[in-house]
Each structure stands twice: as C-alpha cells, then as structure tokens.
Design an enzyme around this catalytic site. Structure first.
Site, PDB file in Angstrom:
ATOM      1  N   ASN A 142      32.428  99.911 -22.496  1.00  0.00           N
ATOM      2  CA  ASN A 142      32.833  99.739 -20.933  1.00  0.00           C
ATOM      3  C   ASN A 142      34.093 100.424 -20.646  1.00  0.00           C
ATOM      4  O   ASN A 142      33.871 101.206 -19.741  1.00  0.00           O
ATOM      5  CB  ASN A 142      32.723  98.374 -20.473  1.00  0.00           C
ATOM      6  CG  ASN A 142      31.409  98.009 -20.081  1.00  0.00           C
ATOM      7  OD1 ASN A 142      30.339  98.647 -19.860  1.00  0.00           O
ATOM      8  ND2 ASN A 142      31.153  96.436 -20.044  1.00  0.00           N
ATOM      9  N   ASP A 186      24.178  89.976 -29.900  1.00  0.00           N
ATOM     10  CA  ASP A 186      25.329  90.479 -29.189  1.00  0.00           C
ATOM     11  C   ASP A 186      25.499  91.906 -29.463  1.00  0.00           C
ATOM     12  O   ASP A 186      25.523  92.495 -30.642  1.00  0.00           O
ATOM     13  CB  ASP A 186      26.648  89.570 -29.435  1.00  0.00           C
ATOM     14  CG  ASP A 186      27.772  89.985 -28.361  1.00  0.00           C
ATOM     15  OD1 ASP A 186      27.829  89.694 -27.403  1.00  0.00           O
ATOM     16  OD2 ASP A 186      28.610  90.910 -28.930  1.00  0.00           O
ATOM     17  N   GLU A 244      26.632  90.439 -22.477  1.00  0.00           N
ATOM     18  CA  GLU A 244      26.232  91.366 -23.497  1.00  0.00           C
ATOM     19  C   GLU A 244      25.372  90.614 -24.625  1.00  0.00           C
ATOM     20  O   GLU A 244      25.024  90.970 -25.571  1.00  0.00           O
ATOM     21  CB  GLU A 244      27.056  92.109 -24.373  1.00  0.00           C
ATOM     22  CG  GLU A 244      28.186  91.719 -25.281  1.00  0.00           C
ATOM     23  CD  GLU A 244      29.247  91.044 -24.409  1.00  0.00           C
ATOM     24  OE1 GLU A 244      30.334  91.098 -25.197  1.00  0.00           O
ATOM     25  OE2 GLU A 244      29.220  91.115 -23.164  1.00  0.00           O
TER      26      GLU A 244
END
Length: 673
Positions: A543, A535, A578
């Site tokens: 983001n 991850d 992700e």
C-alpha cells in the site's frame, strides 16, 4: 367490368318495375271488386254506402307499399263509380277524393301515429283511430257528395244524409279493414304450438256460434232482435290478450261479416226500419269494439315488451352479479398471489407463482411476463401460460408499443390499435401489453392475448378482452411489479449484508454463521471440515509503495482468484483487511495440504494491472485447522487456523502451517523444503 355491371343494374331496375306494376294491377282489381261489393249495399244513393272496405284497403296499401300505388286506387275508384253511374266527370272527382283520402290518412298516420307500427302502442292506436276515421273520410265524403250533387246524381236536400253515410262508411272501413291488412302484413310474428292452435280454433268457432246466435234466426236472441251485442266483448278481450293485434283484427272482421249479413236479413240488435240506419248503427258498434280490441292488444304488447325488458334487465343484472362475484374471486386470488410473492426469497419462486396464478386468473387467455434485462436494451420472456403463449422470447424495447408509449396498449377485435411488432407471425384476436413500473422505473411488461372468439358471442362489436379482464390484468401487473421490485430490493440488501463490497466474497458475519452450520452437519455425518486463514505478505508495504487504490485492486483480483480455486460447496470469505478465510467441507488433511500448497504457488503468478502498470507479485501465508481434530466449535477452529497463520508469518511468510493441537502447529512448507 363496367359493361357487365350496367346490364345487371338494368335487369334489377326492370325486375323492380315489373314487381311494382304487378302490385298496382292486383291492387286495382282488389279495390274494384271490394268497391262493387260495398255499393251493392247502397240505399240512400247508388254511389254511397255505409259499408266501404276500399277505404281500409287504400289506407293499408299506402302505409305498406308507399305512395307509388296511387294509380291503383285512382283507377280502381274510377272504375267502381263509372260502372255504377256511367258518368266520367263525377267518377273522376270521386276517384280523386278516394285517392286523396288514402294519401292524407297515410301521411298523418306516418307522421303522428307510428305508421305501420301504430298498433304496437296504446297512444298510437288512439291516434290512428282519430286520424284514419276523421280527416281522410271527411275529405272523401265532401268531394264525393259535392260531385254527386254537381252532376245531378243526388238532390241537394239529401246532402247531409249522404255525406254522413259516406263518412261513416269510409271511417268504418278504415278502422276495421286497414288494421287487419296492416297487422297481417307487417305485424309481429306469432309462434304457434299445438295447444295454441287448438285454443285459436276453439276461440274462432265459439265466436262464430255466438255471432250466429246474436245476428241470425238460429236462436231466439237474434230472431227477437235482443240487445246482446255486448256478449261479444269477452271474446274480443280473449283474442286481444292471447293472440295480440292479429287475433284482435281477425275476430273483428269475423264479427263484421256475420253481423252485416244478419242485420241486412233483419236479425240482431241493430235492426231498424231503414236498412241504411241499421248499417250505420252496426258500423259504429263494430268500429267501437275494433278500437277497443286494438287498444287491449296494444296494452298486452306493451306489457309483454316491458316484461321482456325487465327479464332482460334481470338477466343482465344476474350476469353482472355473477361476473362481479367471479371478479371478486379473482381479486382474492390476486391478493393471495401478492402475499405469496412477498414471502418469496428467490426470483425463481416468484416466477413460478406468477405462472400458476396467471393460468388461474386468465383461464381462456394466454399470457407472458417479460422482464427488461440488466443492460436495459432487451426484453426477455420469464414466465408464460395458456394454450397459445407468445412465440417471441426475446425482443428490443422498440418492438412493444406499451414500452414506447409508456402506457397500456390494447389491440381488441374491431378496434383501431395496431399489434405490437414483437407478435411476429402470430396475430391474436386481442392482445394487451401493460408496462410494469416500480419505484419510477419500468422493469417489464405483462402480456395477455386471446386467439379464440368469445363463446356464445352474439354482439360482434363486443370486445374479446373485456374491461373487467383489462382491469384485472392491470391490477396483476401492479402487484407483480411491486412484488418483484421488493424481492430484488430484499435480495440486494441480503447480498449486501453477507457480501464484502470490495471483493464480492462473503463477509465475516456470513462466515461465522456458515461455519457453525457446516460443523453441525459434519458432526452429524461424521465428516471433516477444513478452515484456512490466509494473509497477503507485506500488504502494508504494498500500500505504501503503490497506494491504497492499488491495494484495493489487488484485493479485488485476489477475491476473483479465490473464487476460481474453490469448489461449488466451498466458501471464500474476507475476514478483515488483507485476511481471508476459506471453508472446505468434507475434505481430508492430505487433500487440504495439496490444495493449500497449490494455492500458495499459483498466487505468485497473479498479475494485477492498475493505472496502466503491472503491480509486483505477492505471496501468501496460510494457516489450516481441521474439524474435529483442532476444535469442535467455530471459534476454536478459527482460533486454531489464526494461530497457524501467525506461525507461518513468524517463520518467514510464504508458507502453509497446519495446526497440530490447540497450541501446536506443523509447518508444511518448511517440511517440504
């Protein structure tokens, strides 16, 4: 060059002139002696006879050689009559009449009866008999008898009898002699075998014996003048049926010679008190059987021609049936090819099938399948077959007329089509380029060519690639285009169903199916399987800082990075968001520790560019689970790896944690520190 051509042309003209002159001289001599022989049988007048073969000679000569031989007839006729009467003026008039007789008869026969081919058709034989026996002889008799009376060589009271004798003698000569000369000079060739030659010898010998029996004193039939002329008819029919026009004309001339000799000696059924009357009756009989024989021969010729046409039509029909059956067989194979192509899962399988079927469908020709590459600017060879396939493997779209014009391009023997430029250094006798279009898009071309002529080809205008071959090739092109388009569509859909559209890695569905398969294989082979869940640390903050487009760019670069880090038998999947999953079959725990640590360290140097700026580096948290230590099912391994990943994040991120049991974990990164 011009000076050398002129003498050659002059030599040819001189040679042609000398040849015609020789024919005129020989014909003059022949006509003269035939005329003197005929006048030796004259009785009503020294210049008139019931036997006049020169009419037939003149008519045949005009029909065979043409009008240029008229001096031979004119001079020959003049000499015959002058040596008989000694007077110039009537001899000239009679010679003019004899010449006009031949010219008029030949003109009418050429116009209305087929000329020298008059004896090949029944209706033309009858036309020949009417035209040759009436118009020319009547004209000659009128001019000749009038000139005899005008010059005092005949009495006016004898005009009708002399005219009738003249006319019948000329008509008989035209009907008996002319056919004989014409059919032997221009008639159809006769093929002779030993059996046929023996039959002909027996026919003519038996005919001679029969004629002697009827027209001589060798038998009581001829001596007693019995009316047995009809007994000759079966031999006439025999000759006409078995030996055609030549046989019919030859038998009639044999009968004529023997019958005239016998009748003049007072034997046979046509003997009368006056010799001239006997000859006139005989000539009428012979003219009748001559016409009958020629009509029968023409009927036989027509029947043979019809039989040959029917035989040819039957052969053509049989060939058409065989060709149709062969075509149907190929269409069945074409349908089989379509079914096989629909069952293909890979483009390589489809190409192999196309090559095999191309060889079976076009055994005598060579061919190739060209496909337009993804950039749409180059055509590449994908499949070839045959003894002489095209040499050019790669060319542009402009080098094929079919792709330029958007329709089939044909280069056939004797045609006006140009060869495609991609056939460089290789010029086949015939070639065919068929553009393959599917779903409104041209995807390639099917090429077919022939480098050797058709075997046993008698018609030079016949194309090397027939229309049936072209239709079959077009049907094959349609089938291939549709099948390849469907295969590409299925491949694309399958790719979309197992791939993540953003990273192009395998998706979660494919991961679950592959993991179960690898676990079953590992259990069977007693091998291990490693599952890694990883991850991106603080991806939400990434983001929020750079935007979702930058996040997508990061995920794409991470997908490319993971592809480079795995082996050929390993799998990289996007598990969701992700999170990513890696599957490593047949790897030990020691190796997986080293590889995951290397992966964790190298990701920090990943450079991602977005909108002209370099994004900050990232770190990864990784959880590792091993089969069979941490689970025997795919779900168990994924759960164990996910638990280890959660532990790595909980312990501070940027680390690798290996599952120890179903609930226990081992922090590799922490221990190494």
């Amino acid at each position: 060059m011009q000076n050398t051509l002129v003498p050659k042309q002059e030599k040819r003209d001189i040679k042609r002139f000398l040849g015609k002159l020789a024919i005129i001289i020989l014909l003059t001599i022949f006509y003269f002696f035939a005329g003197k022989l005929g006048l030796s049988f004259a009785s009503v007048n020294p210049n008139t006879t019931a036997i006049w073969a020169p009419t037939g000679i003149a008519l045949a000569a005009f029909l065979i050689f043409g009008e240029y031989i008229w001096p031979a007839i004119l001079v020959g006729a003049f000499l015959v009559n002058y040596t008989t009467s000694g007077l110039i003026q009537p001899s000239i008039l009679i010679a003019i009449g004899n010449t006009l007789e031949g010219l008029v008869g030949a003109y009418l026969i050429n116009q209305f009866a087929g000329g020298i081919h008059a004896f090949e058709r029944t209706q033309n034989v009858l036309k020949f008999a009417i035209l040759a026996a009436i118009f020319g002889p009547a004209l000659s008799a009128t001019i000749g008898v009038t000139s005899l009376i005008w010059s005092g060589l005949a009495a006016q009271s004898d005009y009708l009898s002399i005219w009738l004798t003249w006319w019948l003698g000329d008509a008989a000569g035209a009907l008996i002699v002319a056919p004989l000369l014409i059919v032997w000079a221009a008639g159809p060739k006769t093929s002779w075998t030993s059996a046929r030659a023996l039959e002909a010898i027996f026919l003519f010998l038996s005919l001679i014996l029969l004629c002697l029996a009827v027209f001589s004193d060798l038998s009581p039939f001829g001596a007693n003048n019995l009316p047995l002329g009809f007994t000759i008819v079966p031999w006439i029919i025999w000759a006409a049926f078995r030996f055609g026009q030549r046989g019919a004309a030859t038998t009639t001339i044999i009968i004529t010679v023997i019958a005239i000799m016998g009748t003049l000696q007072g034997f046979g059924p046509f003997v009368r008190t006056l010799p001239n009357e006997s000859l006139l009756l005989l000539q009428s009989f012979i003219a009748t059987i001559t016409i009958t024989a020629l009509v029968i021969a023409a009927l036989v010729s027509e029947r043979q021609e019809i039989e040959n046409e029917l035989r040819g039509s039957n052969n053509s029909l049989m060939l058409s049936v065989e060709e149709l059956a062969h075509h149907n067989e190929k269409m069945i194979k074409l349908n089989e090819m379509g079914d096989l192509l629909q069952s293909c899962s890979r483009i390589e399988e489809a190409y192999a099938i196309i090559g095999q079927m191309g060889q079976q469908l076009f055994k005598e020709e060579s061919g190739a399948l060209y496909m337009i590459n993804n950039s749409k600017n180059v055509v590449e060879t994908t499949v070839v077959w045959g003894a002489h396939p095209p040499e050019q493997d790669l060319f542009t779209l402009d080098e094929c007329w079919a792709l330029r014009r958007g329709r089939v391009h044909v280069m056939n023997e004797g045609g006006l089509e140009l060869p495609c430029p991609h056939l460089k250094g290789h010029s086949p006798l015939a070639a065919l380029c068929i553009p393959m279009t599917a779903q409104g898009e041209t995807i390639g071309i099917l090429h077919l060519q022939s480098t050797s002529p058709v075997a046993n080809q008698t018609d030079q205008k016949k194309p090397v690639l027939s229309d049936i071959q072209r239709q079959l090739a077009e049907a094959m092109a349609d089938t291939v285009a549709l099948s390849l388009a469907n295969l590409k569509l299925r491949t694309s859909l399958f790719h979309q169903s197992i791939r993540d559209p953003l990273t192009n890695l395998f998706n979660r569905r494919y991961l679950e199916e592959t993991l179960e398969r690898e676990i079953h294989r590992a259990a069977r082979l007693q091998r291990s399987v490693a599952v890694i869940m990883l991850d991106i640390d603080h991806f939400k903050r990434f983001n929020d800082m750079f935007g979702h487009e930058a996040g997508d760019a990061l995920l794409r670069e991470l997908g490319l990075f993971l592809k480079k880090q795995i082996r050929g038998g390993d799998f990289a999947c996007r598990y969701g968001g992700e999170e990513f999953t890696l599957i490593f079959p047949e790897v030990s725990l020691k190796d997986i520790r080293q590889r995951t640590e290397k992966l964790r360290e190298e990701i920090k140097s990943l450079s991602v560019q977005h909108n002209g700026q370099t994004l900050e580096s990232i770190t990864l948290s990784l959880g590792v689970a091993m089969f069979p230590d941490h689970g025997t099912l795919g779900k168990e391994l994924l759960q164990a790896a996910d638990t280890a990943l959660y532990e790595a994040k909980h312990n501070g991120r940027d680390r690798v944690v290996i599952a120890v049991g179903t609930t226990e974990t081992e922090d590799v990164s922490e221990q190494s520190v």
